[in-house]
Enzyme design. Structure first.
Site, mmCIF file in Angstrom:
data_model
loop_
_atom_site.group_PDB
_atom_site.id
_atom_site.type_symbol
_atom_site.label_atom_id
_atom_site.label_comp_id
_atom_site.label_asym_id
_atom_site.label_seq_id
_atom_site.Cartn_x
_atom_site.Cartn_y
_atom_site.Cartn_z
ATOM 1 C CE LYS A 1 14.754 15.120 35.355
ATOM 2 N NZ LYS A 1 15.504 13.960 35.847
ATOM 3 C CB CYS A 2 9.516 18.510 29.459
ATOM 4 S SG CYS A 2 8.377 18.452 28.075
ATOM 5 N N GLY A 3 11.106 19.577 26.901
ATOM 6 C CA GLY A 3 11.250 20.676 25.960
ATOM 7 C C GLY A 3 10.260 21.798 26.209
ATOM 8 C CG PHE A 4 6.361 21.430 25.718
ATOM 9 C CD1 PHE A 4 6.126 22.350 24.703
ATOM 10 C CD2 PHE A 4 6.254 20.084 25.425
ATOM 11 C CE1 PHE A 4 5.793 21.937 23.425
ATOM 12 C CE2 PHE A 4 5.921 19.655 24.147
ATOM 13 C CZ PHE A 4 5.694 20.585 23.144
ATOM 14 C CB THR A 5 10.867 22.601 31.248
ATOM 15 O OG1 THR A 5 10.656 21.187 31.321
ATOM 16 C CG2 THR A 5 11.168 23.136 32.632
#
Length: 161
Positions: free
Chosen positions: A35-39
């Protein structure tokens, strides 16, 4: 101690993964989060894995919720999310800590080998040669595609050795 002395539980089930099974392979070890912007980097990691796996390359993903709790609590949910959204087939290990006194011991070892002080966020990456040595540390902003040339070089160097 070497990288090959570490063993970890897999993300789901009761099986374990020994890094000794990866001797003589080029590895990209990554701390991940769903659930990360880098996912979306999962897609690039999977592409690298599929492209170079038959040449002796592997990606090892270590989910973590150490940064803003950006990982599911259950391993099964993480595995399902990664498979359905990004087609992940590379090994994912049990969720672990990436900072503080409970940091995953492999990442503590890799940080030391790379001369780095801490894991800064999700999707930090360690590129490891066939001899088990860290050759490069990449931060979260480095997309997997930007690492491809270095992987090719390591795979080619070992063929020419």
């Amino acid at each position: 101690m070497t990288i090959y002395d570490f063993t970890f539980p897999k993300l789901t089930g009761s099986d374990t993964l020994s890094l000794a099974d990866y001797k003589n392979q080029v590895l990209l070890v990554v701390n991940t989060a769903s659930k990360c912007g880098f996912t979306p980097q999962y897609e690039g990691l999977e592409n690298l894995y599929k492209t170079y796996h038959n040449q002796g390359f592997s990606v090892l993903g270590f989910p973590s919720d150490s940064f803003l709790k950006q990982e599911f609590a259950e391993g099964e949910k993480t595995a399902e999310f990664c498979k359905l959204n990004y087609g992940v087939t590379f090994p994912l290990l049990k969720k672990s800590k990436m900072k503080g006194s409970e940091i995953n011991p492999l990442f503590k070892y890799l940080l030391n080998e790379a001369g780095e002080k801490k894991i800064t966020w999700n999707f930090n990456k360690f590129l490891i040669n066939r001899e088990g040595k860290v050759v490069h540390y990449y931060g979260s902003r480095t997309k997997p595609e930007k690492i491809e040339r270095a992987i090719q070089t390591l795979l080619q160097d070992s063929v020419n050795a």
